[in-house]
Enzyme design. Sequence first.
Site: not given
Ligand code: FAD
Length: 343
Positions: A169, A243, A339
């Site tokens: 992570r 998480s 996280e």
């Molecule tokens: C119901 C649920 C289940 C989940 N299950 C998992 C799981 O099984 N495993 C897991 O690892 N995660 C899980 N997550 C967490 C999440 O889905 C992941 O971390 C996902 O990669 C976040 O993507 P996002 O586009 O929503 O990022 P955001 O929330 O929009 O951003 C997260 C971070 O990344 C940065 N960021 C986003 N895009 C970019 C980019 N293009 N360039 C540079 N920085 C960037 C943002 O600035 C921020 O700091 C879960 C979340 C939820 C709500």
Amino acid sequence: MDTQLAIQTDVSLKSLNTFGIESVAARFLEVRGVQDLEAVYRDPFLKELPRLVLGGGSNLLLVSSRYEGIVLKMVNKGMAVERDDGQSTYIRVCAGELWHDFVMWTLRNGYPGLENMSLIPGTVGAAPVQNIGAYGVELKDCFYSLRAFDFHSGQMVELDREDCAFSYRDSIFKHEMKDRLVIIDLTFVLPKAWTPNIGYGDVASVLRAEGISDPTPEDISRAIIAIRQRKLPDPNVQGNAGSFFQNPTVSAETLAQLRESHPNIPSYPQSDGRFRIAAGWLIDQCGWKGKQLGRAGVCATQALVLVNCGGAEGGEIATLAKAIQADVKAKFGIELNPEPSFI
Ligand SMILES: Cc1cc2nc3c(=O)[nH]c(=O)nc-3n(C[C@H](O)[C@H](O)[C@H](O)COP(=O)(O)OP(=O)(O)OC[C@H]3O[C@@H](n4cnc5c(N)ncnc54)[C@H](O)[C@@H]3O)c2cc1C
């Protein structure tokens, strides 16, 4: 200010984060390609503003009611096979694509390898930030390289797996490259020789219950989607970010000490000789499962998931997280690290 850019002002982020928390962005830009970032970089006013790169908002906690910077919402689209060397297929995909859509696209087109990470919310561009993982597979296992825009130099840079310093992570994007690189696209390498990975969690038993002994990648994906839908609260129904804490890693000595007072503590051996502890179990043991503090709560079925019980502010979720961290520290001597990014 650069008049070419369609910058919006005072944009609500409530529907753009899975906690469903209200916060207003002073400035907001949909990024359709690197040219938008170059234009922001060229503009002396915009360049100096605090920046939030936003994907699907599924791994962040908006703790302020207003973000006095510019939100760069990644919406660039596209995925295609880049090359095939006989052993593996190399696929390039844009940051603004939804991760799950991409996984489904690979399966539809006959490129297995990502099925264990089905239904993880968010965008492809955010996936390297915390090296997403699920059911025994992590992004780093099939990652080849990425291209990003560097706000220090105004240039594109290319990073390979080693450059990204992936670990559990975690990656360089949470540390020295935080707020500096905007990921534009990623290349994945998917080996043609495929072996099923069903040794984690309930996957094998779900497949067995369906009478499947020789699963295809699609079977595994379907089983994992069903398990996730059963276990995790749907953010469209109850706001959450999955998480909320990382599973902590401790030394063998620390685990032995913990076992003296907590013989049932669940632990998983790691390749470096240390042990990962289930954070959800620690939280549950502190009595937090299903409890509420203000409008923030702990999911009744998954103690690792914090939820918006309705109208919560980001600060209320953060206060609940702090109370949990303090109790876990007092009872077990273990620090829990969140996280999601706190914005
Ligand atoms: C119901 C649920 C289940 C989940 N299950 C998992 C799981 O099984 N495993 C897991 O690892 N995660 C899980 N997550 C967490 C999440 O889905 C992941 O971390 C996902 O990669 C976040 O993507 P996002 O586009 O929503 O990022 P955001 O929330 O929009 O951003 C997260 C971070 O990344 C940065 N960021 C986003 N895009 C970019 C980019 N293009 N360039 C540079 N920085 C960037 C943002 O600035 C921020 O700091 C879960 C979340 C939820 C709500």
